[in-house]
Design a protein around this motif. Structure first.
Motif, PDB file in Angstrom:
ATOM      1  N   GLY A 404       7.858   8.312   4.561  1.00  0.00           N
ATOM      2  CA  GLY A 404       9.651   7.753   4.954  1.00  0.00           C
ATOM      3  C   GLY A 404       9.532   6.902   2.954  1.00  0.00           C
ATOM      4  N   ILE A 405      11.048   6.463   3.263  1.00  0.00           N
ATOM      5  CA  ILE A 405      10.989   5.819   1.981  1.00  0.00           C
ATOM      6  C   ILE A 405      10.654   4.280   1.773  1.00  0.00           C
ATOM      7  CG2 ILE A 405      13.527   4.614   0.902  1.00  0.00           C
ATOM      8  CD1 ILE A 405      14.843   6.956   2.254  1.00  0.00           C
ATOM      9  N   SER A 406      10.596   3.954   0.365  1.00  0.00           N
ATOM     10  CA  SER A 406       9.353   2.688   0.231  1.00  0.00           C
ATOM     11  C   SER A 406      10.485   1.838  -0.993  1.00  0.00           C
ATOM     12  CB  SER A 406       8.019   2.875  -0.123  1.00  0.00           C
ATOM     13  OG  SER A 406       7.083   1.401  -0.298  1.00  0.00           O
ATOM     14  N   VAL A 407       9.752   0.509  -1.200  1.00  0.00           N
ATOM     15  CA  VAL A 407      10.324  -0.223  -2.357  1.00  0.00           C
ATOM     16  C   VAL A 407       9.902  -0.218  -3.362  1.00  0.00           C
ATOM     17  CG1 VAL A 407      11.825  -2.107  -2.678  1.00  0.00           C
ATOM     18  CG2 VAL A 407      12.438  -1.146  -0.908  1.00  0.00           C
ATOM     19  N   GLU A 408       9.979   0.173  -4.583  1.00  0.00           N
ATOM     20  CA  GLU A 408       8.772   0.121  -5.848  1.00  0.00           C
ATOM     21  C   GLU A 408      10.039  -0.940  -6.814  1.00  0.00           C
ATOM     22  OE1 GLU A 408       6.821   3.338  -7.746  1.00  0.00           O
ATOM     23  OE2 GLU A 408       8.263   2.971  -9.591  1.00  0.00           O
ATOM     24  N   ALA A 409       9.388  -2.259  -6.656  1.00  0.00           N
ATOM     25  CA  ALA A 409       9.880  -3.085  -7.783  1.00  0.00           C
ATOM     26  C   ALA A 409       8.825  -3.813  -8.471  1.00  0.00           C
ATOM     27  CB  ALA A 409      10.156  -4.118  -6.781  1.00  0.00           C
ATOM     28  N   LYS A 410       9.145  -5.458  -8.579  1.00  0.00           N
ATOM     29  CA  LYS A 410       8.045  -6.832  -8.859  1.00  0.00           C
ATOM     30  C   LYS A 410       9.370  -7.699  -8.807  1.00  0.00           C
ATOM     31  CE  LYS A 410       7.723  -5.270 -14.073  1.00  0.00           C
ATOM     32  NZ  LYS A 410       7.245  -4.989 -15.260  1.00  0.00           N
ATOM     33  N   VAL A 411       8.780  -9.044  -9.033  1.00  0.00           N
ATOM     34  CA  VAL A 411       9.100 -10.469  -9.097  1.00  0.00           C
ATOM     35  C   VAL A 411      10.033 -10.862 -10.965  1.00  0.00           C
ATOM     36  CG1 VAL A 411       8.908 -12.925  -8.557  1.00  0.00           C
ATOM     37  CG2 VAL A 411       8.077 -11.070  -6.766  1.00  0.00           C
ATOM     38  N   ARG A 412      10.739 -10.886 -10.854  1.00  0.00           N
ATOM     39  CA  ARG A 412      11.058 -11.278 -12.626  1.00  0.00           C
ATOM     40  C   ARG A 412      10.095 -12.407 -12.920  1.00  0.00           C
ATOM     41  NH1 ARG A 412      15.861 -15.591  -9.972  1.00  0.00           N
ATOM     42  NH2 ARG A 412      16.039 -13.129  -9.130  1.00  0.00           N
ATOM     43  N   THR A 413       9.781 -12.289 -14.010  1.00  0.00           N
ATOM     44  CA  THR A 413       9.612 -12.836 -14.981  1.00  0.00           C
ATOM     45  C   THR A 413       9.650 -13.972 -15.402  1.00  0.00           C
ATOM     46  OG1 THR A 413       9.827 -10.690 -16.572  1.00  0.00           O
ATOM     47  CG2 THR A 413       8.704 -13.086 -17.510  1.00  0.00           C
ATOM     48  N   GLY A 414       8.499 -15.110 -15.086  1.00  0.00           N
ATOM     49  CA  GLY A 414       8.494 -16.370 -15.077  1.00  0.00           C
ATOM     50  C   GLY A 414       7.578 -17.292 -14.297  1.00  0.00           C
ATOM     51  N   PRO A 415       7.806 -18.941 -14.266  1.00  0.00           N
ATOM     52  CA  PRO A 415       6.626 -19.459 -13.388  1.00  0.00           C
ATOM     53  C   PRO A 415       7.162 -18.610 -11.697  1.00  0.00           C
ATOM     54  CG  PRO A 415       7.837 -20.763 -14.651  1.00  0.00           C
ATOM     55  CD  PRO A 415       8.772 -18.999 -14.559  1.00  0.00           C
ATOM     56  N   VAL A 416       5.318 -18.847 -10.898  1.00  0.00           N
ATOM     57  CA  VAL A 416       5.385 -17.954  -9.878  1.00  0.00           C
ATOM     58  C   VAL A 416       4.623 -18.977  -9.255  1.00  0.00           C
ATOM     59  CG1 VAL A 416       6.142 -15.994 -10.148  1.00  0.00           C
ATOM     60  CG2 VAL A 416       4.135 -16.456 -10.556  1.00  0.00           C
ATOM     61  N   THR A 417       4.627 -19.051  -7.247  1.00  0.00           N
ATOM     62  CA  THR A 417       3.172 -19.729  -6.772  1.00  0.00           C
ATOM     63  C   THR A 417       3.291 -18.633  -5.457  1.00  0.00           C
ATOM     64  OG1 THR A 417       4.608 -21.438  -7.462  1.00  0.00           O
ATOM     65  CG2 THR A 417       2.790 -21.346  -5.517  1.00  0.00           C
ATOM     66  N   THR A 418       1.582 -18.613  -5.593  1.00  0.00           N
ATOM     67  CA  THR A 418       1.548 -18.120  -4.041  1.00  0.00           C
ATOM     68  C   THR A 418       1.498 -18.728  -2.693  1.00  0.00           C
ATOM     69  OG1 THR A 418      -0.396 -17.773  -4.653  1.00  0.00           O
ATOM     70  CG2 THR A 418       0.234 -15.566  -5.394  1.00  0.00           C
ATOM     71  N   LEU A 419       1.868 -18.706  -1.709  1.00  0.00           N
ATOM     72  CA  LEU A 419       1.317 -18.927  -0.710  1.00  0.00           C
ATOM     73  C   LEU A 419       0.696 -17.765   0.137  1.00  0.00           C
ATOM     74  CD1 LEU A 419       1.684 -21.519   0.846  1.00  0.00           C
ATOM     75  CD2 LEU A 419       3.412 -21.018   1.764  1.00  0.00           C
ATOM     76  N   ASN A 420      -0.877 -18.607   0.800  1.00  0.00           N
ATOM     77  CA  ASN A 420      -1.615 -18.759   1.676  1.00  0.00           C
ATOM     78  C   ASN A 420      -1.052 -19.431   3.027  1.00  0.00           C
ATOM     79  OD1 ASN A 420      -3.350 -16.696  -0.541  1.00  0.00           O
ATOM     80  ND2 ASN A 420      -3.438 -15.412   1.552  1.00  0.00           N
ATOM     81  N   VAL A 421      -1.062 -18.519   4.222  1.00  0.00           N
ATOM     82  CA  VAL A 421      -0.869 -19.528   5.989  1.00  0.00           C
ATOM     83  C   VAL A 421      -2.383 -18.752   6.026  1.00  0.00           C
ATOM     84  CG1 VAL A 421       0.197 -20.537   7.806  1.00  0.00           C
ATOM     85  CG2 VAL A 421       0.598 -20.186   5.618  1.00  0.00           C
ATOM     86  N   THR A 422      -3.356 -19.692   6.435  1.00  0.00           N
ATOM     87  CA  THR A 422      -4.930 -19.069   6.610  1.00  0.00           C
ATOM     88  C   THR A 422      -5.014 -19.828   8.265  1.00  0.00           C
ATOM     89  OG1 THR A 422      -6.809 -18.581   6.613  1.00  0.00           O
ATOM     90  CG2 THR A 422      -6.147 -20.242   4.731  1.00  0.00           C
ATOM     91  N   GLN A 423      -6.282 -19.518   8.930  1.00  0.00           N
ATOM     92  CA  GLN A 423      -6.481 -20.720  10.103  1.00  0.00           C
ATOM     93  C   GLN A 423      -8.766 -20.236   9.732  1.00  0.00           C
ATOM     94  OE1 GLN A 423      -5.839 -18.366  12.971  1.00  0.00           O
ATOM     95  NE2 GLN A 423      -6.435 -20.100  14.571  1.00  0.00           N
ATOM     96  N   GLY A 424      -8.964 -21.120   9.582  1.00  0.00           N
ATOM     97  CA  GLY A 424     -10.627 -21.964  10.206  1.00  0.00           C
ATOM     98  C   GLY A 424     -11.036 -21.992  11.473  1.00  0.00           C
ATOM     99  N   ARG A 425     -12.470 -22.324  11.146  1.00  0.00           N
ATOM    100  CA  ARG A 425     -13.107 -22.123  12.114  1.00  0.00           C
ATOM    101  C   ARG A 425     -12.693 -22.748  13.637  1.00  0.00           C
ATOM    102  NH1 ARG A 425     -19.092 -23.478  10.118  1.00  0.00           N
ATOM    103  NH2 ARG A 425     -18.477 -22.406   8.473  1.00  0.00           N
ATOM    104  N   ASP A 426     -11.934 -23.764  13.066  1.00  0.00           N
ATOM    105  CA  ASP A 426     -12.061 -25.452  13.721  1.00  0.00           C
ATOM    106  C   ASP A 426     -10.151 -24.339  14.385  1.00  0.00           C
ATOM    107  OD1 ASP A 426     -10.186 -25.747  11.585  1.00  0.00           O
ATOM    108  OD2 ASP A 426     -10.317 -27.306  11.875  1.00  0.00           O
ATOM    109  N   GLY A 427      -9.657 -22.716  14.614  1.00  0.00           N
ATOM    110  CA  GLY A 427      -8.571 -23.258  14.737  1.00  0.00           C
ATOM    111  C   GLY A 427      -7.050 -23.623  14.222  1.00  0.00           C
ATOM    112  N   ARG A 428      -7.496 -24.380  12.820  1.00  0.00           N
ATOM    113  CA  ARG A 428      -5.946 -25.017  12.664  1.00  0.00           C
ATOM    114  C   ARG A 428      -5.738 -24.627  10.760  1.00  0.00           C
ATOM    115  NH1 ARG A 428      -3.591 -28.747  15.416  1.00  0.00           N
ATOM    116  NH2 ARG A 428      -2.349 -29.166  13.121  1.00  0.00           N
ATOM    117  N   LEU A 429      -4.739 -24.542  11.414  1.00  0.00           N
ATOM    118  CA  LEU A 429      -3.976 -23.430  10.262  1.00  0.00           C
ATOM    119  C   LEU A 429      -3.973 -24.627   8.684  1.00  0.00           C
ATOM    120  CD1 LEU A 429      -0.346 -22.295  11.756  1.00  0.00           C
ATOM    121  CD2 LEU A 429      -2.085 -20.935  10.693  1.00  0.00           C
TER     122      LEU A 429
END
Length: 503
Positions: A404-429
């Protein structure tokens, strides 16, 4: 960032505010009470730029403290700011926060850069000694198990009160700007928490089989974050598809042509071609159904993935998802593929803070440019695009059924921050933030979103730190350096937080 009209605007934070003092002072020092209330009113007015303010005024006795705490509870505030206006005993302050257990922020905001040493009286000094009780209050909070933070700096008045003996115009001082930036971050973060606690995340289909990092316990997510997970089926969306009108399809066509370029064939990948008219028409129809779907179920975010028998009607329906989900993501309804609820949460946090939040994973490393390309073949946050994103026809979705159709793009030039939300063995985020720079470098033309990001270390060293935190393989990519904002959200949600930003 291009601001598109949100389908469901985020909620405003409900802010509790009070100033402290000692009742005995009011008879001893003329005008002191009125002066502190003037400071209190100034703070309240500034805070109203960011949320709904519930200002109790002065707390100057232990009894008033209990009244304030009960009043904040009655008004269902999200965060409580204690303005340390002058000296007060900790016995005045502690009851407020024993009654109202919301996160406490102490404001140590001095009115002037320095007192007038030659003219200052005891009463004048008391108007400037807000730092004096903060150690005592901090100790009481610690021993009582009350979570708190302190903002230090200048009050930031743009005038000097009539009764003052020194210059109090400090709004242009860096200490005032920094303090008010931090206050605004706390309020914006509290708004994120309020919105999440009133949100409905749709879960359509299932999680991509075998991706062990993405499996999530719905009860765990609701208990830790507060949002409701509505379990949905493809037949629910198919009902919406059957109701779509030609006018809705035409509207989506107009919206898509306004926001996207239509690609030609890729010069490199035979699977990535100019979209056919049939593919486009199908994507527009599915996009109209997706918006109906979101409105029908009152959703604030959507997580999806469908796996069924080859060639069935729902496989065809899923083949049209990416355009509509990109349009929804740009309008405040983040859509995360492969059934990744935790990354949908990360995207929602980024979006509510006005920083975007595009669905991404590690694509490839460019050792010559010292960048890591981040992206995906799934939804893209159009509002943070570098130029117009491209709609490209895909002969095959890698690792999945259909085309089907997909999007090809990139985030604008400049400062960026990644954010992961993960989970540990204790079940806490756990939240993981990484700061870098979107370089504007080359990307592959294969119908995927890709953003080259240069982090603060060699890619190998950075990946070693990142992977050691056991992230999920998806993340949200936001514009700006937002680690301190994300830290505050994590703290209000009582999630652990790790920054890879070197802050």
């Amino acid at each position: 960032m291009t601001v598109l009209q949100p389908i469901k605007p985020a909620k405003k934070a409900r802010i509790g505010l009070y100033s402290i003092g000692l009742q005995e002072y009011w008879q001893q020092f003329e005008h002191l009470r009125e002066r502190l209330l003037e400071y209190n009113a100034f703070i309240a007015a500034r805070m109203e730029e960011y949320g709904e303010v519930y200002n109790f005024g002065l707390v100057d006795t232990e009894g008033k403290g209990r009244q304030a705490g009960e009043w904040f509870n009655a008004n269902n505030v999200d965060i409580v700011f204690c303005h340390s206006a002058t000296y007060a005993t900790s016995s005045v302050v502690l009851p407020v926060h024993q009654m109202c257990r919301k996160h406490a922020v102490i404001l140590n905001l001095q009115p002037a850069t320095r007192v007038n040493y030659d003219l200052t009286t005891t009463g004048e000094w008391l108007a400037h000694c807000g730092a004096c009780p903060v150690p005592e209050i901090s100790n009481a909070f610690e021993r009582a198990g009350i979570r708190f933070r302190v903002v230090n700096g200048l009050l930031g008045l743009d005038y000097t009160p009539v009764v003052s003996l020194t210059d109090e115009t400090t709004h242009l001082r860096p200490e005032a700007i920094r303090a008010w930036t931090e206050i605004a971050e706390w309020i914006r973060s509290a708004a994120v928490v309020r919105t999440l606690q009133n949100s409905r995340f749709g879960f359509l289909g299932n999680t991509y089989s075998g991706m062990l990092d993405m499996y999530s316990d719905f009860t765990m997510l609701q208990s830790q974050i507060g949002f409701h997970v509505e379990i949905l089926e493809m037949c629910d969306l198919n009902r919406m598809l059957e109701r779509v009108t030609p006018e809705e399809i035409a509207s989506k066509r107009e919206e898509a042509y306004r926001m996207f370029e239509i690609s030609e064939d890729s010069p490199a990948d035979p699977l990535a071609r100019r979209p056919t008219e049939e593919q486009l028409e199908w994507a527009f129809k599915v996009a109209a159904a997706q918006e109906r779907f979101v409105r029908e179920y009152d959703l604030d975010a959507l997580v999806y993935y469908y796996h069924g028998a080859p060639g069935n009607e729902y496989e065809k329906l899923q083949s049209g998802f990416i355009l509509g989900h990109s349009l929804l993501t740009a309008r405040g309804i983040p859509c995360a593929g492969e059934g990744d609820l935790k990354t949908a949460l990360a995207m929602k946090i980024c979006d509510m803070l006005g920083t975007g939040g595009s669905y991404s994973e590690l694509v490839v490393v460019d050792y010559e440019d010292q960048t890591i390309l981040l992206g995906h073949d799934g939804p893209f946050h159009i509002a943070i695009s570098e130029g117009k994103p491209v709609l490209r026809g895909m002969g095959l979705y890698h690792g999945k059924l259909g085309s089907g159709i997909s999007v090809e793009a990139k985030v604008r030039t400049g400062p960026v921050t990644t954010l992961n939300v993960t989970q540990g063995r204790d079940g806490r985020l756990k939240m993981i933030a990484g700061c870098g720079l979107s370089t504007g470098g080359d990307i592959m033309r294969i119908g995927n979103t890709q953003t080259p990001v240069r982090f603060n270390q060699h890619p190998d060293a950075y990946m070693a730190r990142w992977f050691a935190e056991a992230p999920t393989h998806h993340c949200a990519l936001s514009i700006g350096h937002n680690a301190q904002l994300f830290r505050k959200v994590a703290e209000l949600l009582e999630c652990s937080f790790v920054t890879l930003c070197g802050e």
